[in-house]
Design a protein around this motif. Structure first.
Motif, PDB file in Angstrom:
ATOM      1  N   GLU A  13       0.629  -1.125  -0.029  1.00  0.00           N
ATOM      2  CA  GLU A  13      -0.128  -0.127   0.102  1.00  0.00           C
ATOM      3  C   GLU A  13       0.950   1.297  -0.102  1.00  0.00           C
ATOM      4  N   ARG A  14       0.602   2.027  -0.811  1.00  0.00           N
ATOM      5  CA  ARG A  14       1.623   3.497  -1.001  1.00  0.00           C
ATOM      6  C   ARG A  14       0.670   4.353  -0.036  1.00  0.00           C
ATOM      7  N   VAL A  15       1.575   4.988   0.970  1.00  0.00           N
ATOM      8  CA  VAL A  15       0.825   5.615   2.159  1.00  0.00           C
ATOM      9  C   VAL A  15       0.594   6.987   1.287  1.00  0.00           C
ATOM     10  N   GLN A  16      -0.744   7.426   1.253  1.00  0.00           N
ATOM     11  CA  GLN A  16      -1.049   8.623   0.566  1.00  0.00           C
ATOM     12  C   GLN A  16      -1.521   9.473   1.698  1.00  0.00           C
ATOM     13  N   PRO A  17      -1.778  10.874   1.175  1.00  0.00           N
ATOM     14  CA  PRO A  17      -1.997  11.798   2.252  1.00  0.00           C
ATOM     15  C   PRO A  17      -3.269  11.661   2.964  1.00  0.00           C
ATOM     16  N   ASP A  18      -4.282  10.890   2.346  1.00  0.00           N
ATOM     17  CA  ASP A  18      -5.548  10.579   3.275  1.00  0.00           C
ATOM     18  C   ASP A  18      -5.195   9.256   4.020  1.00  0.00           C
ATOM     19  N   ASP A  19      -4.079   8.650   4.148  1.00  0.00           N
ATOM     20  CA  ASP A  19      -3.796   7.450   5.038  1.00  0.00           C
ATOM     21  C   ASP A  19      -3.095   8.163   6.318  1.00  0.00           C
ATOM     22  N   VAL A  20      -2.894   9.278   6.256  1.00  0.00           N
ATOM     23  CA  VAL A  20      -1.817   9.866   7.399  1.00  0.00           C
ATOM     24  C   VAL A  20      -2.549  10.390   8.901  1.00  0.00           C
ATOM     25  N   ASN A  22      -1.656  13.714  12.065  1.00  0.00           N
ATOM     26  CA  ASN A  22      -1.169  14.706  12.031  1.00  0.00           C
ATOM     27  C   ASN A  22       0.310  14.892  12.175  1.00  0.00           C
ATOM     28  N   TYR A  23       0.858  13.802  12.152  1.00  0.00           N
ATOM     29  CA  TYR A  23       2.454  13.753  11.919  1.00  0.00           C
ATOM     30  C   TYR A  23       2.883  13.336  10.673  1.00  0.00           C
ATOM     31  N   GLY A  24       2.210  13.301   9.807  1.00  0.00           N
ATOM     32  CA  GLY A  24       2.538  12.785   8.232  1.00  0.00           C
ATOM     33  C   GLY A  24       2.936  11.550   8.118  1.00  0.00           C
ATOM     34  N   THR A  25       2.367  10.466   9.135  1.00  0.00           N
ATOM     35  CA  THR A  25       2.971   9.264   9.059  1.00  0.00           C
ATOM     36  C   THR A  25       1.466   8.537   9.028  1.00  0.00           C
ATOM     37  N   ALA A  26       1.648   7.158   8.607  1.00  0.00           N
ATOM     38  CA  ALA A  26       0.422   6.180   8.376  1.00  0.00           C
ATOM     39  C   ALA A  26      -0.271   6.106   9.886  1.00  0.00           C
ATOM     40  N   HIS A  27      -1.552   6.204   9.677  1.00  0.00           N
ATOM     41  CA  HIS A  27      -2.391   6.267  11.001  1.00  0.00           C
ATOM     42  C   HIS A  27      -2.448   4.667  11.344  1.00  0.00           C
ATOM     43  N   GLY A  28      -2.254   4.489  12.450  1.00  0.00           N
ATOM     44  CA  GLY A  28      -2.134   3.165  13.081  1.00  0.00           C
ATOM     45  C   GLY A  28      -3.332   2.287  12.804  1.00  0.00           C
ATOM     46  N   GLN A  67       4.444   9.346   4.956  1.00  0.00           N
ATOM     47  CA  GLN A  67       3.532   9.600   3.726  1.00  0.00           C
ATOM     48  C   GLN A  67       4.496   9.474   2.451  1.00  0.00           C
ATOM     49  N   GLY A  68       4.174   8.649   1.545  1.00  0.00           N
ATOM     50  CA  GLY A  68       5.097   8.690   0.313  1.00  0.00           C
ATOM     51  C   GLY A  68       5.885   7.361   0.449  1.00  0.00           C
ATOM     52  N   ASP A  69       6.125   6.531   1.480  1.00  0.00           N
ATOM     53  CA  ASP A  69       6.603   5.468   1.571  1.00  0.00           C
ATOM     54  C   ASP A  69       5.628   4.423   1.426  1.00  0.00           C
ATOM     55  N   THR A  70       6.221   3.154   1.222  1.00  0.00           N
ATOM     56  CA  THR A  70       5.347   1.777   0.851  1.00  0.00           C
ATOM     57  C   THR A  70       5.167   1.087   1.787  1.00  0.00           C
ATOM     58  N   CYS A  71       3.964   0.786   2.282  1.00  0.00           N
ATOM     59  CA  CYS A  71       3.576  -0.341   3.644  1.00  0.00           C
ATOM     60  C   CYS A  71       3.476  -1.434   2.925  1.00  0.00           C
ATOM     61  N   ILE A  72       4.490  -2.333   3.305  1.00  0.00           N
ATOM     62  CA  ILE A  72       4.239  -3.981   2.862  1.00  0.00           C
ATOM     63  C   ILE A  72       3.903  -4.580   4.096  1.00  0.00           C
ATOM     64  N   ARG A  93       8.210  -0.548   6.300  1.00  0.00           N
ATOM     65  CA  ARG A  93       8.311   0.566   5.452  1.00  0.00           C
ATOM     66  C   ARG A  93       9.164   0.344   4.430  1.00  0.00           C
ATOM     67  N   GLU A  94       9.116   0.808   3.233  1.00  0.00           N
ATOM     68  CA  GLU A  94       9.902   0.472   2.163  1.00  0.00           C
ATOM     69  C   GLU A  94       9.927   2.121   1.379  1.00  0.00           C
TER      70      GLU A  94
END
Length: 150
Positions: A13-20, A22-28, A67-72, A93-94
């Motif tokens: 899954e590519r971590v997109q803006p709607d996946d993050v 407030n800190y710009g990282t994938a929401h748990g 955001q922008g990284d790939t979640c494998i 994270r990749e």
């Protein structure tokens, strides 16, 4: 009867803006959802039936996925019960530009195979036919034990 390796699935899954968050990282919650979906696919691959989530044994978030990284998501079934299938799940994270990867999340899920009426149905034992099957199963059982002792 399927083998441990036949249930092995790796999804991205590519971590997109709607996946993050407030800190710009994938929401748990998104990472947990992706793990649940891929884990169910591994369970269904073995059961040959629909599988529903019965339990999540800890969900350890070790580091964020920007955001922008790939979640494998890596998933495979390693043990069965009467109608249950235990699945090991790990997220990484990749960096999509370099391919560098590090583990971010680990958990063990239990799924239950159900019939059309959503009643539990019997599942076969998993077969361990190769060295890779044995290695994956041993790693999962060892990791499950380690998590329960912490």
């Amino acid at each position: 009867m399927s083998t441990v390796t036949a249930t092995y699935i790796e999804n991205r899954e590519r971590v997109q803006p709607d996946d993050v968050n407030n800190y710009g990282t994938a929401h748990g919650g998104n990472v947990a959802k992706w793990m649940d979906e891929v884990g169910a696919m591994s369970a269904m691959r073995h059961a040959g039936n629909t599988c529903v989530t019965a339990r999540i044994d800890r969900l350890d978030f070790e580091r964020p996925i920007p955001q922008g990284d790939t979640c494998i998501i890596e998933s495979y079934a390693y043990a069965t019960g009467e109608s249950s299938i235990r699945v090991r799940l790990r997220a990484y994270r990749e960096n999509p530009q370099t391919g560098s990867r590090e583990r971010t999340t680990e958990s063990y899920f239990v799924f239950v195979a159900v019939d059309e009426d959503m009643n539990p149905t019997t599942v076969a034992d998993l077969s361990v036919e190769s060295e890779r099957c044995r290695k994956l199963r041993t790693e999962a059982l060892d990791g499950e034990r380690d998590m329960s002792q912490e």
